[in-house]
Design an enzyme around this catalytic site. Sequence first.
Site, PDB file in Angstrom:
ATOM      1  N   SER A 171      -8.063   3.755   1.860  1.00  0.00           N
ATOM      2  CA  SER A 171      -8.374   2.336   1.954  1.00  0.00           C
ATOM      3  C   SER A 171      -7.791   1.560   0.790  1.00  0.00           C
ATOM      4  O   SER A 171      -7.508   2.107  -0.273  1.00  0.00           O
ATOM      5  CB  SER A 171      -9.887   2.213   1.975  1.00  0.00           C
ATOM      6  OG  SER A 171     -10.275   0.993   1.460  1.00  0.00           O
ATOM      7  N   LYS A 172      -7.637   0.276   1.021  1.00  0.00           N
ATOM      8  CA  LYS A 172      -7.151  -0.581  -0.062  1.00  0.00           C
ATOM      9  C   LYS A 172      -8.305  -1.017  -0.938  1.00  0.00           C
ATOM     10  O   LYS A 172      -8.108  -1.568  -1.998  1.00  0.00           O
ATOM     11  CB  LYS A 172      -6.542  -1.851   0.525  1.00  0.00           C
ATOM     12  CG  LYS A 172      -5.113  -1.676   0.960  1.00  0.00           C
ATOM     13  CD  LYS A 172      -4.502  -3.016   1.275  1.00  0.00           C
ATOM     14  CE  LYS A 172      -3.298  -2.819   2.167  1.00  0.00           C
ATOM     15  NZ  LYS A 172      -2.559  -4.008   2.438  1.00  0.00           N
ATOM     16  N   ARG A 173      -9.509  -0.805  -0.448  1.00  0.00           N
ATOM     17  CA  ARG A 173     -10.626  -1.370  -1.182  1.00  0.00           C
ATOM     18  C   ARG A 173     -11.016  -0.476  -2.342  1.00  0.00           C
ATOM     19  O   ARG A 173     -11.190   0.718  -2.209  1.00  0.00           O
ATOM     20  CB  ARG A 173     -11.795  -1.606  -0.229  1.00  0.00           C
ATOM     21  CG  ARG A 173     -11.489  -2.742   0.733  1.00  0.00           C
ATOM     22  CD  ARG A 173     -12.542  -2.948   1.777  1.00  0.00           C
ATOM     23  NE  ARG A 173     -13.884  -2.957   1.211  1.00  0.00           N
ATOM     24  CZ  ARG A 173     -14.883  -2.272   1.756  1.00  0.00           C
ATOM     25  NH1 ARG A 173     -14.684  -1.520   2.799  1.00  0.00           N
ATOM     26  NH2 ARG A 173     -16.085  -2.346   1.230  1.00  0.00           N
TER      27      ARG A 173
ATOM     28  N   HIS B 175       0.845  -1.190   0.000  1.00  0.00           N
ATOM     29  CA  HIS B 175       0.000   0.000   0.000  1.00  0.00           C
ATOM     30  C   HIS B 175       0.886   1.249   0.000  1.00  0.00           C
ATOM     31  O   HIS B 175       1.948   1.256   0.597  1.00  0.00           O
ATOM     32  CB  HIS B 175      -0.838  -0.048   1.279  1.00  0.00           C
ATOM     33  CG  HIS B 175      -1.952   0.938   1.330  1.00  0.00           C
ATOM     34  ND1 HIS B 175      -1.844   2.138   1.966  1.00  0.00           N
ATOM     35  CD2 HIS B 175      -3.206   0.890   0.839  1.00  0.00           C
ATOM     36  CE1 HIS B 175      -2.993   2.795   1.860  1.00  0.00           C
ATOM     37  NE2 HIS B 175      -3.838   2.054   1.179  1.00  0.00           N
TER      38      HIS B 175
ATOM     39  N   PHE C  95     -11.635   4.083  -3.197  1.00  0.00           N
ATOM     40  CA  PHE C  95     -10.601   5.021  -3.558  1.00  0.00           C
ATOM     41  C   PHE C  95     -10.827   5.771  -4.866  1.00  0.00           C
ATOM     42  O   PHE C  95      -9.907   6.178  -5.528  1.00  0.00           O
ATOM     43  CB  PHE C  95      -9.179   4.473  -3.418  1.00  0.00           C
ATOM     44  CG  PHE C  95      -8.825   3.201  -4.101  1.00  0.00           C
ATOM     45  CD1 PHE C  95      -8.667   2.062  -3.359  1.00  0.00           C
ATOM     46  CD2 PHE C  95      -8.591   3.174  -5.458  1.00  0.00           C
ATOM     47  CE1 PHE C  95      -8.274   0.899  -3.969  1.00  0.00           C
ATOM     48  CE2 PHE C  95      -8.194   2.011  -6.071  1.00  0.00           C
ATOM     49  CZ  PHE C  95      -8.051   0.872  -5.323  1.00  0.00           C
TER      50      PHE C  95
END
Length: 499
Positions: free
Chosen positions: A253-255, A22, A259
């Site tokens: 967020s990684k989701r 990330h 993003f």
Amino acid sequence: MTLPSARPVRTRYAPSPTGPQHIGGIRSALFAWLYARRHGGQFILRIEDTDRKRTVPGSVKMILEAFDWLGMDIDEGPREGGALGPYVQSERLELYQTWAKWLVENGCAYKCFATAEELAAMRKAGGGYDRRYRDISAAKSADLEARGLPFVIRFKMPLTGLTVGKDLIRGEVEFANEQLQDAVLLKSDGYPTYHLAHIIDDHHMRISHVTRAIEWLPSFPLHIQIWNALGWEMPQFAHLPVLLNPNGKGKLSKRKEQFAGADGKSVPVLAREFIEAGYLPAAVMNFLSNIGWNYGDNEEIFSAAQAIERFDLKDVNPANSAYPIAKLDWLNSQYIQRADVAELCPLLKPILEKAGFEVDEARLQRVVPLLRVRLKSLKDVAPMAGFFFADWSAFKAPPAEILIQRKMDQKGTADILRGSIPLLRRLDTFDADTQHAAMREFAKATGYKNGQVFGSLRAAVTGQKVSPPTFETMEVLGQEESIRRIELALQSLSDETAG
Ligand code: GLU
């Protein structure tokens, strides 16, 4: 006690290998790296893989790929090796076990035999762990252990008083000890928790400055107490602000669905996405180091070397920052324009190849200067300049809607193409300037505007509406090929008229 500042600077990035890297992690790593480089120190990569359930194979490779791409060199780590390794926590279990045992023997920690059911009941009752094994006798503890009951080792947190710590970014931070639990140091499977492992490692790896996410600040007093219990000199700490989503709300967020940028397009947050999106590593480096830290002098464009000259952890802004992704495209185009041909060629070549083109390097070197000011992203190279690398013999005249410019018609376009052929053929040298002069003359003589003439030729030779400048393009294509293409275009326009 030695003054902390007298210690050689050694910083580290200590990711847990839980999947793709990330960008927030890379930003933390970057600050540690900049600090180490500023002070001529060492930068260490340590893999914190003690949470076996969350470990994802291949993560380390992705971390290294991101570092290599950005040019952040590592002095010691799982790949580089080093005198204080191994640099992967699962290979250091014995060390953690030894020190956990030492803490128990010295009255700073204890074995806790609470079962999962007991713990669940405590949680249900609304409290944390109630310290029920903290004060059992040594004999009782030995007895439970002898009966084969599984246990964890917990730290004996002071029950009263304050723990005061110093954070390089935030200054003095104070915590009431009663707020803290007797945290687990060693799990029943013999694996350490983060709380124990990172301290043992930071000590043995002689880390002078710990930079880590602000999420760890609440555990800082626990860590300070563990350091004290072990009697080791603490490194200095900097708890870094986190990146928030571009709208400033919530942690980045990684989701995927979270993003999206303001325009609804998804924005890169994984290191790999930056690589794939065609950003220049130097632009990403500049972008990341400018989040929560400023080079100064209102200067937005600065190199890693310049950042190294000025970087100080003390100057990091303690506030969390919204992810300023809109700036990245602008920065990227600035970097592309300033980059050397020699720097861009090896970055552009694989992008063209991926798009299916066969890249002749000498030709690429001629094309790059024409493109540089037009690329927002390296990936634009394929739609804009792929035609230079396609099989020329397979070139087909573009359709009329491309050939016929705005405010032009079929006849006018055909006139221009037809008229320019003999003029271009007559040129002894086929460089852009000579062509340009000849075509300007042609426009003057025929009454067409320069733009109409140049645009019609551009469409004919490139088959595209957007491309590098017409005459420079024709110079690279060469006289014969350029004229052949104009003839093909003329032919196709006449065919359409005939049809
Ligand atoms: N493994 C921890 C994490 O990924 C590292 C925190 C630290 O840098 O100490 O959050």
